[in-house]
Design an enzyme around this catalytic site. Structure first.
Site, mmCIF file in Angstrom:
data_model
loop_
_atom_site.group_PDB
_atom_site.id
_atom_site.type_symbol
_atom_site.label_atom_id
_atom_site.label_comp_id
_atom_site.label_asym_id
_atom_site.label_seq_id
_atom_site.Cartn_x
_atom_site.Cartn_y
_atom_site.Cartn_z
ATOM 1 N N SER A 1 -0.327 5.776 4.472
ATOM 2 C CA SER A 1 1.050 5.360 4.709
ATOM 3 C C SER A 1 1.425 5.646 6.172
ATOM 4 O O SER A 1 0.721 5.221 7.075
ATOM 5 C CB SER A 1 1.972 6.055 3.712
ATOM 6 O OG SER A 1 3.201 5.377 3.600
ATOM 7 N N ASP B 1 0.843 1.054 -1.214
ATOM 8 C CA ASP B 1 0.762 2.305 -0.466
ATOM 9 C C ASP B 1 -0.318 3.243 -1.038
ATOM 10 O O ASP B 1 -0.390 3.476 -2.243
ATOM 11 C CB ASP B 1 2.125 2.998 -0.548
ATOM 12 C CG ASP B 1 2.316 4.077 0.494
ATOM 13 O OD1 ASP B 1 1.458 4.973 0.588
ATOM 14 O OD2 ASP B 1 3.344 4.041 1.200
#
Length: 277
Positions: A51, A164
């Site tokens: 991320s 993610d």
């Protein structure tokens, strides 16, 4: 007791790995840590990030100085990274602006152009498998690694629907170890909740829930050589205006571990065993 399991073979310099967790704008704390490491001449040989950790990691791997990465945070606002999407099927925002912004700042578009070997972590939403990007188009990989479910849209790549990496591996110590790291510095932006702040809206609810599921897949601390945990629990990580404060917390956390870190790296360099707590 000393644990020489990851010591390099005799005659080879120890490779330092850097694992950077997700945490949205809390990623400014990664910058603070990098500023201290840079000042001390501690440079990673291998980097893996999830991320926002993938974004900071890619910038570091591209050769940007820590202060320059910090400026990206300090000058950013969400319109440069995402725009509201009223037609979005899976998300509230469209992150295509992020891809252009990242390409402009990094100055490179492929993994192969990076100065330091780097991996970005994502998740295949259909199979639940961890996806590790090591080659190809860098901005696409970073957008996939940062595609927070429900907030940002999944990224279609290679016939997969990607979200993610925090869903499966928010602190990729295992990845950077497999890349060849002998000593892993891990920067963890998901400390336990402070218990002081309740979410005030949908976005805050999703962010807080995301932090909770991210903590659930963090590695055993005993697998980490140097575990740096900036005290950022007071920050939801949604407001870029708080970046300077969060950056300072990263510096403080790095300074706190620096005596032990430098001693262990010196010992490893001398071929001695290092000690873990």
């Amino acid at each position: 007791m000393a644990d020489p399991a990851h010591a390099p073979p005799a005659g080879r310099r120890a490779k330092i790995g850097l694992a950077l967790s997700g945490g949205a704008v809390r990623g400014a704390a990664h910058v603070g840590v990098l500023q201290v490491l840079e000042r001390e001449g501690i440079h990673p040989d291998l980097i893996a990030g999830t991320s926002v950790g993938s974004i900071v990691g890619a910038a570091c791997a591209a050769g940007l100085a820590a202060d320059d990465i910090g400026e990206i945070f300090r000058s950013s606002r969400w319109p440069k990274m995402a725009r509201l999407s009223i037609r979005g099927k899976f998300s509230l925002f469209d992150t295509r602006p992020m891809q252009k912004t990242l390409a402009d700042h990094l100055g490179v578009t492929t993994f192969e152009e990076l100065s330091i070997p780097f991996a970005a972590i994502s998740c295949d939403l259909i199979t639940g498998q961890k996806v590790i990007f090591r080659s190809g188009h860098l901005p696409t990989a970073l957008r996939a690694s940062s595609a927070v479910p429900g907030i940002f849209p999944p990224v279609e790549s290679g016939g997969r629907l990607l979200v993610d990496g925090c869903v499966v591996d928010n602190l990729p110590v295992d990845v950077v170890r497999r890349m060849g790291a002998d000593y892993v510095i891990a920067v963890d932006l998901i400390p336990p909740p402070s218990g002081k702040h309740a979410p005030k809206n949908y976005l805050e609810l999703m962010v807080v829930a995301g932090y909770l599921w991210s903590r659930a897949n963090h590695p055993d601390p005993s697998t980490i050589d140097c575990h740096i945990v900036p005290q950022v629990s007071e920050y939801l990580g949604w407001d870029f205006r708080t970046a300077p404060e969060i950056e300072a917390l990263g510096r403080s956390a790095a300074e706190a571990v620096l005596p032990r870190l430098t001693a262990e790296l010196a010992a490893l360099s001398a071929g001695e065993e290092r000690c873990r707590p």
